[in-house]
Each structure stands twice: as C-alpha cells, then as structure tokens.
Design an enzyme around this catalytic site. Structure first.
Site, PDB file in Angstrom:
ATOM      1  N   ARG A   1       0.821  -1.211   0.000  1.00 57.54           N
ATOM      2  CA  ARG A   1       0.000   0.000   0.000  1.00 57.54           C
ATOM      3  C   ARG A   1       0.858   1.266   0.000  1.00 57.54           C
ATOM      4  O   ARG A   1       0.441   2.307  -0.460  1.00 57.54           O
ATOM      5  CB  ARG A   1      -0.854  -0.004   1.265  1.00 57.54           C
ATOM      6  CG  ARG A   1      -2.313   0.031   0.958  1.00 57.54           C
ATOM      7  CD  ARG A   1      -3.120   0.058   2.207  1.00 57.54           C
ATOM      8  NE  ARG A   1      -2.300  -0.200   3.397  1.00 57.54           N
ATOM      9  CZ  ARG A   1      -2.777  -0.611   4.551  1.00 57.54           C
ATOM     10  NH1 ARG A   1      -4.055  -0.823   4.681  1.00 57.54           N
ATOM     11  NH2 ARG A   1      -1.999  -0.813   5.595  1.00 57.54           N
TER      12      ARG A   1
ATOM     13  N   GLU B   1      12.331 -21.373  20.998  1.00 55.70           N
ATOM     14  CA  GLU B   1      12.953 -20.124  20.554  1.00 55.70           C
ATOM     15  C   GLU B   1      13.399 -19.347  21.781  1.00 55.70           C
ATOM     16  O   GLU B   1      12.721 -19.365  22.817  1.00 55.70           O
ATOM     17  CB  GLU B   1      11.952 -19.296  19.751  1.00 55.70           C
ATOM     18  CG  GLU B   1      11.504 -19.989  18.479  1.00 55.70           C
ATOM     19  CD  GLU B   1      10.592 -19.096  17.651  1.00 55.70           C
ATOM     20  OE1 GLU B   1      11.111 -18.374  16.788  1.00 55.70           O
ATOM     21  OE2 GLU B   1       9.380 -19.108  17.894  1.00 55.70           O
TER      22      GLU B   1
ATOM     23  N   HIS C   1       4.010 -25.893  11.479  1.00 52.44           N
ATOM     24  CA  HIS C   1       5.376 -26.445  11.515  1.00 52.44           C
ATOM     25  C   HIS C   1       5.456 -27.763  12.287  1.00 52.44           C
ATOM     26  O   HIS C   1       6.009 -28.742  11.808  1.00 52.44           O
ATOM     27  CB  HIS C   1       6.345 -25.461  12.174  1.00 52.44           C
ATOM     28  CG  HIS C   1       6.367 -24.110  11.528  1.00 52.44           C
ATOM     29  ND1 HIS C   1       6.232 -23.927  10.182  1.00 52.44           N
ATOM     30  CD2 HIS C   1       6.516 -22.861  12.049  1.00 52.44           C
ATOM     31  CE1 HIS C   1       6.298 -22.627   9.896  1.00 52.44           C
ATOM     32  NE2 HIS C   1       6.470 -21.959  11.010  1.00 52.44           N
TER      33      HIS C   1
ATOM     34  N   LYS D   1       8.183 -19.247  22.961  1.00 49.77           N
ATOM     35  CA  LYS D   1       9.074 -18.099  22.832  1.00 49.77           C
ATOM     36  C   LYS D   1       9.768 -17.896  24.173  1.00 49.77           C
ATOM     37  O   LYS D   1       9.235 -18.275  25.225  1.00 49.77           O
ATOM     38  CB  LYS D   1       8.272 -16.837  22.508  1.00 49.77           C
ATOM     39  CG  LYS D   1       7.419 -16.945  21.254  1.00 49.77           C
ATOM     40  CD  LYS D   1       8.116 -16.377  20.056  1.00 49.77           C
ATOM     41  CE  LYS D   1       7.273 -16.437  18.809  1.00 49.77           C
ATOM     42  NZ  LYS D   1       8.053 -16.537  17.577  1.00 49.77           N
TER      43      LYS D   1
ATOM     44  N   LYS E   1       1.620 -19.150   5.882  1.00 50.98           N
ATOM     45  CA  LYS E   1       0.855 -19.627   7.021  1.00 50.98           C
ATOM     46  C   LYS E   1       0.692 -18.485   8.017  1.00 50.98           C
ATOM     47  O   LYS E   1       1.498 -17.564   7.978  1.00 50.98           O
ATOM     48  CB  LYS E   1       1.555 -20.804   7.686  1.00 50.98           C
ATOM     49  CG  LYS E   1       3.018 -20.500   8.060  1.00 50.98           C
ATOM     50  CD  LYS E   1       3.394 -20.876   9.445  1.00 50.98           C
ATOM     51  CE  LYS E   1       2.789 -20.077  10.530  1.00 50.98           C
ATOM     52  NZ  LYS E   1       3.712 -19.224  11.279  1.00 50.98           N
TER      53      LYS E   1
END
Ligand code: BG6
Length: 482
Positions: free
Chosen positions: A46, A213, A237, A332, A145
């Site tokens: 945009r 992670e 995943h 995370k 995804k």
C-alpha cells in the site's frame, strides 16, 4: 542449474517477511547464479514508495540479512536491477490497473504471486488477481501460514483462493518443509535400511518434537497476540514435522504421493485430551543478552491470555503408532533456540549386566534441525578401562557443518524456486491444512471456555513446570540438550 525466467510479485513487500526472508533469499539465489536473465521481482504494497525508495529498502534488507562476505557489491547491484515497485491496495482497486499494465510484457513467463500478508487479505488479493486478468495461464499463488485462524476461516480462505486458482497452482508455504534438515528426515528414513524396520510401536517408546525459541515476539506482537503458539507453530510447523516422522513411505516423491501420506497421519490423530496439554505465557526474566520483559509488558496489554508456549501429548491411532505418545512443545523466550526431534527406542528387555554397570538407557535418535544441524544416535558403550563393566551412553554424532563444508541455504531459497519449477512436494495441500485445523480446533475451543489463564513461566526457562509434569506423569522426561 538456473530456473526458467520468471516474475515474482510479492504482496506485502515492505513487511517483515519480505525484508527478513524473501529479498535476502532471492539475492542468495541470484548470487549463486540460479536466477536467469529476465527474472524480475515486483514489490507491491500500500505504501506510496517510488522505485528508488523500494530499491533502497531492499538493499538495506540484503545488507542486514546476508553476511558481508556473501554479498560483493557487484552482485548486489545486479540483483537490485531486477526490482520493480507498484503501490496497490489489497482491499481496494487502487493501483491494480497499473500493476496489470506493468506485468503485461511478462505474459509469457512463469508468474508467481507471493502473498506475504495476513490471511485476511488472501481472498481480496486473489479476487483482484482474477478480475484484473492476472491469474490466467500458468500463474501461481503462494500463501503464507497461518491459513486462517481456525478450521472454518481456513475453509473460507481456501474457497476464496480456489475461486481463482486451481489447487495445482496454489502453494501453501510452511517454511519448515524447506529446511535442509527437515528434508533430511526423509533421507534418513527412506534412504537407510537401518531405521525403517524399527520405526513403529514395537520398537519406539515415544517421540518428542521441540521447537524452542529464545527470542520473544520481536515487534510482531500485534500479529502474535491474535495467533498464539498453537496457531503460529503447532498447527503448521510442528504437525508437519510429526507427519514426516510418522507417515508411511510414499511410493515416490511426487507432490501428491507425499501429501497423501501426510494427510493420513493428520486424519489418524486422536482428539487431544484435556489433561494432555499445557499452555504458558512468559513473564520477565533473562536471556543470554540480559534481562528481558514479560510478554504482557512487550505487548502493552495486561489482559492478554495468548499463549507463548504450548506442550501437548498427541497420539496417532493407526497400526504403526498406536500407544506411542508424541510429545510436542514450542515456545518463545525459552532457555535456548533449539529445534529437534528425539526418537526414544524401547529399552532392552533384560539386562545381562550387574548393578555395578549402571542403568541401561534406551537408545535415542536425535535429529537436530537447528542450530548445529546434525543427527546423533545414542548408544550404550562400555567405559574404557580395566575396572570391569561400566556402561555409559555415548553418541554416534554426525554434524552437518563437519560433514559438508557448505552454506546451509535458507528454506525460502529452496521453496520460492520450487514454485517456479512447479514442484508442490514441499507445500501443504488444502486438505492437509484443513485436517490440521480439525485437530487444533477442539483445543482452541476448550481454551476459550477455560476459566484459568495460561500458566506463567519465567523468560529464559523451559516453560511452565506443568509442561515438565505433563511428560513426567508418564514416567518420561524431556530430552533437553540431548
Ligand atoms: C514462523 C513463526 O512461522 O516461524 C514465528 O510465525 C517463528 O513466530 C518462526 O519465530 C520460526 O522460524 P525459524 O525458521 O526461525 O525456526
């Protein structure tokens, strides 16, 4: 081997994925000599950028995400010449006539539309691609995804795509399938006679799949808070990894042969039970770089119940896997960044060694997806020395870095060129995505009814203690750092 000339049109070209992954991946392929004369890349978003501003952004992306030694100035210049930019609105008609005009000279090339946007825009973009005559011929569409946020919305998104593109021109990306080590899973299973006879409930005790992670939500909190770990990582995943571990050998590697086998696994997943999941959310803690804030502080919304961690026990109801739990976990801000699959074999039926030999631990096959990619097979070995029979687990250890002196290409490098080649093997078919949601939906539903929020865990740890209890209840432990 160079691919045929193509045009890649990236929607969401100024976004995070494009900057961190797509532009650097295309640069790497160009530097490797795989992009032919006439491979062109169009950025669309945009933002009212002019050509020079877009090129400057792309150059900055290459500089930030490609190591200096891999980007000589001449190659960067050559790559930047391939870039074009068009401002167009995904939800309105502004800019589309201009885009169609600019693509006209390339009608005879393979055209790939890469939708690096949220799933809410897939339908509107495809509808316009159709209406502006851009989806004809051999044009392909790539969608990121997650496809939808539950089964129902995924179905609606897939319907909208299918009104414009037939399934054989739809590429649903799950970048884990493009990782070298993930493809190696197929090599390990189907190019070695050693494992397949043992690859079943008679010989395997359980399987663990961890995608941990150490980073937090890194400026993507807006998106992440609408998704959470289950939608962001497990639906795609982790279930894809589970499929590659559990599927029957396909007859060959043609896309549908592989995808048919994965689909059977997804459809054989038993509904998850209430006591077989744990969801968590990180609080302030520490990472290798020092103290880090909690999720709610990063988000700036004290009320959020979005999970940043999930652990689950999955079971596959078929002859090969009945009774073998698959423990899945992702999160995370965990203790370290590590993705691995651990296959634990059944213990020996009887020990011929006395107590002094120490416990006999079951064999473990550890497939390390990242970092330090490699495969380890843990065996029981006699401790050297004349002091009698003492046993100890020692790994047969294959490190990719040591075995192959080559750069490990990023998954996107492989996958984008697979789209150009027309190879759908490493992409998710519609029925797979919908079958994965069919397993996830009841969990989401149960969470939405649950009175209690996600369990807190301190950033820099392995998640809530309930996740440890989840597996220990079954007399097993997580194989951290195996
Ligand atoms: C993405 C998720 O699909 O995968 C991210 O949206 C996650 O939240 C990322 O960080 C992990 O990918 P990789 O390749 O770094 O393991």
């Amino acid at each position: 081997i160079p691919v045929e000339p193509f045009v890649l049109v990236v929607f969401g070209a100024t976004g995070d994925l494009s900057r961190r992954k797509l532009i650097p991946a295309m640069f790497q392929r160009d530097a490797a000599g795989q992009l032919p004369e006439g491979a062109e890349i169009f950025g669309v978003s945009r933002s009212k950028l002019d050509h020079a501003e877009f090129v400057a952004q792309a150059k900055a992306a290459v500089e930030e995400h490609v190591p200096q030694a891999e980007r000589p100035a001449l190659l960067v210049e050559r790559f930047l010449k391939r870039l074009h930019y068009v401002a167009a609105d995904a939800t309105g008609d502004g800019g589309w006539a201009e885009l169609a005009e600019q693509l006209k000279p390339f009608k005879d090339r393979v055209v790939v539309f890469y939708l690096a946007t949220g799933p809410a825009l897939f339908g509107p973009i495809c509808e316009r691609l159709g209406r502006f005559g851009l989806a004809d011929g051999d044009a392909r569409v790539v969608v990121e995804k997650p496809v939808g946020k539950d089964g129902e919305s995924a179905h609606a998104v897939n319907e909208a795509i299918s009104r414009v593109f037939p399934e054989d021109r739809v590429y649903r990306i799950d970048h884990y399938l493009g990782k070298e080590t993930v493809q190696n899973l197929m090599a390990l299973r189907f190019a070695n006679g050693l494992f397949e006879p043992l690859w079943n409930a008679a010989h395997i005790d359980h399987v663990q799949i961890t995608v941990a992670e150490s980073l937090g939500v890194e400026g993507r909190a807006g998106y992440y808070d609408t998704a959470g770990a289950l939608r962001d990582m497990v639906q795609n995943h982790i279930l894809q990894l589970l499929c590659l571990v559990a599927m029957e050998p396909p007859a060959h590697l043609a896309a549908d042969a592989v995808r048919d086998e994965k689909l059977k696994v997804l459809r054989a997943l038993q509904p998850a039970q209430e006591h077989s999941w744990v969801r968590g959310q990180y609080r302030a803690g520490a990472s290798a770089g020092g103290p880090v804030p909690g999720y709610l502080d990063e988000l700036g919304a004290p009320e959020s119940q979005t999970e940043t961690f999930v652990a689950l026990k999955a079971e596959i109801g078929n002859w090969r896997w009945a009774g073998v739990p698959f423990y899945l976990r992702t999160g995370k801000r965990l203790a370290e960044r590590v993705s691995e699959i651990v296959i634990t074999f059944r213990p020996v039926p009887h020990s011929v060694f006395g107590e002094g030999a120490g416990p006999i631990q079951p064999n473990r096959l550890v497939i390390r997806l990242q970092p330090d990619e490699g495969v380890k097979l843990w065996l029981m070995i006699k401790d050297p020395g004349p002091g009698g029979m003492r046993l100890r687990p020692v790994p047969l250890d294959m490190s990719f870095a040591a075995a192959f002196n080559a750069r490990n290409p990023d998954a996107y490098e492989r996958l984008v060129l697979d789209v150009v080649r027309g190879n759908q093997t490493l992409f998710m078919r519609r029925d797979e995505v919908e079958a994965a949601w069919a397993w996830i939906d009841p969990i989401l539903e149960a969470w939405s009814q649950a009175p209690e929020p996600p369990k807190p865990y301190t950033a820099g740890t392995w998640g809530p203690s309930a996740a440890i209890a989840l597996i220990e209840r079954d007399g097993r432990t997580w194989a951290d750092g195996a």
